[in-house]
Enzyme design. Structure first.
Site: not given
Length: 877
Positions: A533-534, A536-539, A541, A556, A652
């Site tokens: 799906l995408g 991000g900064g964490f990993g 998804v 995630k 945030d």
């Protein structure tokens, strides 16, 4: 008598000097001021309220010149009407002739590379000459805007006019078939000769003179440590100053310094205050309060420039720290392109006292080794002088390209860049980051052995090692599983059970459903990239299916090499396991096995709110749908602030953290930064600043004092995002428009807010609804938190606004679905086990379970670190 006469003369001289200083202190009043909106129909006003005249029938257009006027066929949401939506187009050489008084002039050219009828946008290649100077050569506004990811372009030059007339000539390229030239706007403003003088030539023992035969092109003008300054905030010359954060190298950004006091900046005799606005000198950037860290890195900025030219680098300084008033308290070195420009910069030594501005000019030459390269500016504490403070400071910066010996200022096409829509502050704070060269890591390397003994800081050590050796193939991970994290509270863990690296599970059982890694692999078809799906900064998804395919989920999977780690993992789990609300994203469970950290959420079929506002192939959202989504998000935030046992500050809030399920119900996500609010006897929480630039509460940023009103500020930015369909921070825009919050407030102030809304929405918003929403958004962006409304007030106003919109659309005043379940008493809601139970919703705020708050588990101590959860954010942060 002789002594009395001498005293009298000195007294008169002092009065004369004072009088001269008072005269010089007034803002500059330009003798020549021409704002020409090319091809426009009559007089128009820009977003700053300045009046522009048309060039049709103008005295500046000599007779017999061939050209046509044309309207752009498309107005992108970021593009102002004036002076960009009309143009004069030339198929042959064309000259504007401006009668002017002699002296220095700012010449500003404005280009919008759009499609004009019968003209191919890619064929707009041309040269521009002003008098004896070549400003642009074979210039393609389209290619330049494409490479920089801009929608429109402005250029600023400083040229001395001696003859009384300035001719500006546009010439289509002879090298491009069917080429043409065009211009949207021309601005000419007189300015005093404030850039003339002798500067030190960096890297040599020579000097460089800026005189009447020197033409300059401004390439960068920054208010260092402060916010952008619009043309109306300048000192009469309509210069634009932007913030410096986009140009800071690496992750060590130092500390933004704001006077935040009732102090007066006193310009010294001989330095007029129109050299730079007082706002430039009232803010600054320093390295920070920790000498050990400051000695280990450079405060650095980098700027993409043309080669083969000399550059005038003007640095603005003003010592605003209340405890620095004497010489040798703060001394630092200045390096430009790795050459020492100033070995012992001491602002107090230059000015003799604090709160007095000063500027220093340096000239550096960049040889033509490649078409373009970075020009570097670095500051580092001076240790040889043994100052009281190992620190450096900078208030403002201007960089000008200097014409070559043949009068040329034209450079190469800019290199393509990857524009970042959101700059994440949590990733550029010095306490947990380092620059690309690993300088910070080297500075604190001596303490690694001690830190290594504490298991809790294993991730910190490995991160520093990774930064220090980032060019090495042997990269150290900063990963600590939740079980090891649990054990480090009491002792150093020995939980590793075998040589494969798996860890014994010791995570609390009340944190939600625990998935085995085998279950996760099955749910994602072994992390099939087709399910991605995408990232991000964490990993990454993935879309997954659990419970024999009955439930769709978002999974995630943490990346062990990510800067985000166990603190965010734990905060997200603990927050979401204790909170339940229709407009908060639901955490189903987690997996912690074989060094894996994985979170499992409800699947949000429609992704993030941002994916439906801009940079998307999705159809535009209707105005009512946008309101409904914001009402849902406001409801979720209001619950965090008032419905739980303790106030929870999200920290945030932004459009990428508002997710949409298959029914378009909005759900607030990303609790990795969330913070428990202040106790009853405190007004705020003192904490390090984290968040995302563009949404960040300026009061929180200045004072490190967090309140729930910080979320309100961020939500105000979200409201303007749905109105304008543009990012909160867009470096590609003109300097005064980079920050959506600043641009929107300014547009509201001058009564032109309706001109910046999403073109798709024009004519579709009820006036009464528009008034309530915009006034609510403006109040949310108040500079002082106490002047902002509560989230409950915001929710109430949005409910009123949508009723007014519905009344205009269909005569109905019914509440929308997303709000109706927030209001009734004796509603049904799910408890933390997922079972339906009687609930009471008081004022739409506080959900209870059998008389006990749903968030009765104490949330104290649930602090965030780096930004963590972006379930559907394709770009991360």
């Amino acid at each position: 008598m002789k002594n009395r006469n001498i005293y009298f003369l000195l007294e008169q001289l002092s009065c004369f000097v004072l009088l001269v200083h008072v005269v010089l202190a007034a803002n500059y009043a330009p003798r020549d001021k021409i704002l020409l909106n090319c091809g426009a129909n009559g007089e128009t006003s820009d977003i700053d309220g300045r009046k522009w005249i048309t060039d049709i029938g103008s005295k500046y257009v000599p007779p017999g010149m061939n050209s046509i006027v044309s309207d752009a066929t498309l107005q992108k949401p970021s593009v102002p009407i004036t002076p960009y939506m009309t143009a004069r187009v030339f198929s042959s050489e064309y000259t504007y002739s401006f009668p002017l008084a002699s002296g220095r002039k700012f010449l500003r050219l404005y280009f919008y590379p759009a499609d004009y009828p019968n003209f191919d946008v890619t064929k707009g290649v041309f040269s521009v000459n002003a008098g004896q100077y070549t400003l642009l050569k074979n210039f393609s506004a389209y290619d330049t805007a494409t490479n920089l990811n801009y929608d429109f372009i402005s250029k600023e030059y400083s040229i001395n006019v001696e003859s009384g007339t300035l001719n500006v000539t546009f010439t289509p390229s002879r090298d491009t078939p069917n080429s043409y030239a065009f211009i949207n706007g021309i601005e000419i403003v007189s300015h005093p000769d404030i850039y003339a003088g002798t500067s030190m030539l960096v890297g040599t023992f020579g000097s460089f003179d800026i005189d009447n035969f020197t033409a300059l092109e401004n390439v960068y003008r920054l208010n260092v440590g402060g916010q952008a300054i619009s043309v109306n905030g300048d000192t009469g010359m309509y210069r634009q100053w932007e913030g410096d954060t986009a140009y800071i190298f690496g992750t060590a950004i130092g500390v933004s310094v704001d006077t935040d006091q009732n102090i007066t900046i006193s310009y010294p005799a001989g330095m007029p205050d129109y050299v730079a606005p007082v706002d430039v000198y009232e803010t600054a950037r320093s390295m920070g309060p920790t000498p050990e860290i400051n000695l280990g890195f450079n405060l650095s900025w980098y700027f993409d420039v043309d080669t083969g030219f000399s550059y005038l680098v003007r640095l603005h300084f003003c010592e605003v720290a209340p405890d620095i008033t004497k010489i040798n308290q703060r001394v630092f070195e200045i390096f430009i392109n790795n050459e020492t420009a100033q070995p012992d910069a001491d602002v107090i030594a230059w000015t003799t006292k604090s709160k007095v501005p000063v500027y220093k000019d340096y000239v550096v030459y960049l040889p033509s080794e490649s078409p373009r390269q970075d020009l570097w500016l670095k500051l580092h504490p001076n240790t040889y002088m043994k100052p009281n403070r190992f620190d450096a400071i900078l208030n403002g910066l201007e960089i000008f390209k200097i014409n070559s010996s043949d009068g040329n200022l034209a450079g190469a096409l800019p290199n393509p860049i990857q524009k970042q829509d959101i700059i994440d502050l949590s990733r550029v704070l010095p306490h947990d980051s380092g620059n690309k060269n690993g300088i910070i890591g080297g500075a604190i390397g001596g303490g690694i052995a001690a830190i290594f003994l504490v298991g809790f800081f294993l991730c910190f050590v490995s991160r520093r090692r990774k930064e220090k050796n980032q060019n090495s193939s042997d990269v150290t991970s900063n990963w600590i599983p939740l079980s090891l994290y649990e054990n480090t509270h009491s002792s150093i863990s020995t939980a590793k059970t075998n040589t494969t690296g798996s860890y014994a599970r010791s995570a609390p059982s009340n944190l939600g459903r625990h998935f085995s890694f085998a279950e996760i692999k099955a749910a994602t078809n072994n992390f099939d990239e087709a399910r991605l799906l995408g990232e991000g900064g964490f990993g990454k998804v993935y879309k997954g299916e659990i419970d024999d395919g009955k439930t769709e989920v978002a999974i995630k999977r943490g990346n062990p090499l990510s800067d985000q780690g166990v603190n965010e993992f734990r905060t997200e789990i603990e927050m979401l396991s204790k909170l339940r609300h229709r407009h908060l994203v639901s955490l189903i469970g987690y997996c912690e096995e074989d060094t894996e950290m994985i979170l499992v959420y409800d699947y949000m079929a429609h992704g993030t709110l941002r994916e439906h506002l801009y940079k998307t192939q999705n159809l535009p959202l209707t105005w009512k749908k946008r309101l409904e989504i914001c009402i849902g998000a406001a409801s979720g935030l209001n619950y965090l602030h008032t419905g739980a046992k303790h106030t929870i500050i999200h920290r945030d809030v932004k459009t990428t953290n508002i997710l949409l399920d298959k029914n378009w119900v909005a759900k607030v996500s990303d609790f990795g930064l969330s913070k428990t609010g202040p106790a009853m006897d405190h007004s705020h929480v003192s904490t390090v600043v984290k968040g995302s630039f563009g949404y960040l509460d300026p009061e929180y940023y200045r004072r490190q004092k967090l309140t729930e009103k910080s979320d309100v500020y961020s939500f105000g930015v979200v409201l303007f995002e749905i109105l304008t369909a543009r990012p909160a921070l867009d470096p590609a825009l003109p300097k005064e428009q980079v920050s959506l919050a600043e641009w929107a407030l300014h547009s509201h102030k001058v009564g032109m807010l309706d001109q910046i809304i999403d073109p798709y929405l024009r004519g579709k918003i009820a006036p009464e609804c528009f008034k309530i929403v915009t006034e609510t958004a403006v109040k949310c962006l108040a500079d002082v938190g106490t002047d902002r409304p509560s989230m409950w007030d915001v929710l109430h106003n949005l409910n009123t606004a949508i009723k007014l919109q519905e009344s205009r659309d269909d005569g109905s005043a019914n509440m929308v679905d997303e709000v109706s379940d927030e209001m009734p008493l004796n509603a049904k809601s799910k408890n933390i086990d997922g079972n339906l139970t009687d609930s009471t919703i008081s004022n739409g705020l506080s959900t209870t379970l059998g008389g006990q708050s749903l968030a009765t588990v104490d949330s104290d101590g649930l602090t965030g670190s780096d930004v963590f959860s972006q379930i559907m954010n394709l770009n991360g942060r």
